[in-house]
Scaffold this motif. Structure first.
Motif, PDB file in Angstrom:
ATOM      1  N   ILE A 124      -2.860   0.689  -1.700  1.00 26.48           N
ATOM      2  CA  ILE A 124      -4.310   0.625  -1.530  1.00 26.48           C
ATOM      3  C   ILE A 124      -4.931   1.999  -1.746  1.00 26.48           C
ATOM      4  O   ILE A 124      -5.930   2.144  -2.457  1.00 26.48           O
ATOM      5  N   LEU A 125      -4.331   3.020  -1.153  1.00 24.18           N
ATOM      6  CA  LEU A 125      -4.866   4.372  -1.319  1.00 24.18           C
ATOM      7  C   LEU A 125      -4.792   4.816  -2.777  1.00 24.18           C
ATOM      8  O   LEU A 125      -5.709   5.462  -3.286  1.00 24.18           O
ATOM      9  N   GLY A 126      -3.723   4.451  -3.453  1.00 29.31           N
ATOM     10  CA  GLY A 126      -3.585   4.779  -4.867  1.00 29.31           C
ATOM     11  C   GLY A 126      -4.636   4.103  -5.724  1.00 29.31           C
ATOM     12  O   GLY A 126      -5.182   4.709  -6.656  1.00 29.31           O
ATOM     13  N   GLU A 127      -4.914   2.854  -5.428  1.00 30.06           N
ATOM     14  CA  GLU A 127      -5.959   2.124  -6.160  1.00 30.06           C
ATOM     15  C   GLU A 127      -7.309   2.801  -5.972  1.00 30.06           C
ATOM     16  O   GLU A 127      -8.060   2.994  -6.934  1.00 30.06           O
ATOM     17  N   LEU A 128      -7.628   3.144  -4.729  1.00 28.23           N
ATOM     18  CA  LEU A 128      -8.906   3.811  -4.462  1.00 28.23           C
ATOM     19  C   LEU A 128      -8.973   5.173  -5.149  1.00 28.23           C
ATOM     20  O   LEU A 128      -9.991   5.535  -5.730  1.00 28.23           O
ATOM     21  N   ALA A 129      -7.870   5.915  -5.109  1.00 30.28           N
ATOM     22  CA  ALA A 129      -7.842   7.236  -5.733  1.00 30.28           C
ATOM     23  C   ALA A 129      -8.000   7.154  -7.252  1.00 30.28           C
ATOM     24  O   ALA A 129      -8.543   8.069  -7.867  1.00 30.28           O
ATOM     25  N   SER A 130      -7.557   6.049  -7.831  1.00 26.95           N
ATOM     26  CA  SER A 130      -7.672   5.912  -9.282  1.00 26.95           C
ATOM     27  C   SER A 130      -9.036   5.398  -9.716  1.00 26.95           C
ATOM     28  O   SER A 130      -9.279   5.207 -10.912  1.00 26.95           O
TER      29      SER A 130
END
Length: 64
Positions: free
Chosen positions: A30-36
């Motif tokens: 989830i954090l990776g998706e938001l960061a991207s």
């Protein structure tokens, strides 16, 4: 076992990574998706999550 509100860890699920409770979706995803650049709405639709689950991942991420 719930380690944070809305976040659980189980050694038999995702190698014990912190996941959204009741799912097999780990916080890092989830954090990776938001960061991207993905929006919360995109993540809700793609992973069938609620806004509260996404917020729980963000809250957990700020605590560790």
């Amino acid at each position: 076992m719930e380690v944070f509100p809305g976040i659980s860890m189980d050694p038999t699920i995702r190698f014990g990574k912190p996941c959204l409770a009741g799912t097999r979706i780990d916080v890092a995803t989830i954090l990776g998706e938001l960061a991207s650049g993905a929006s919360a709405e995109d993540i809700e639709a793609e992973y069938r999550l609620t806004r509260e689950q996404i917020t729980a991942a963000l809250r957990y991420g700020t605590q560790v």
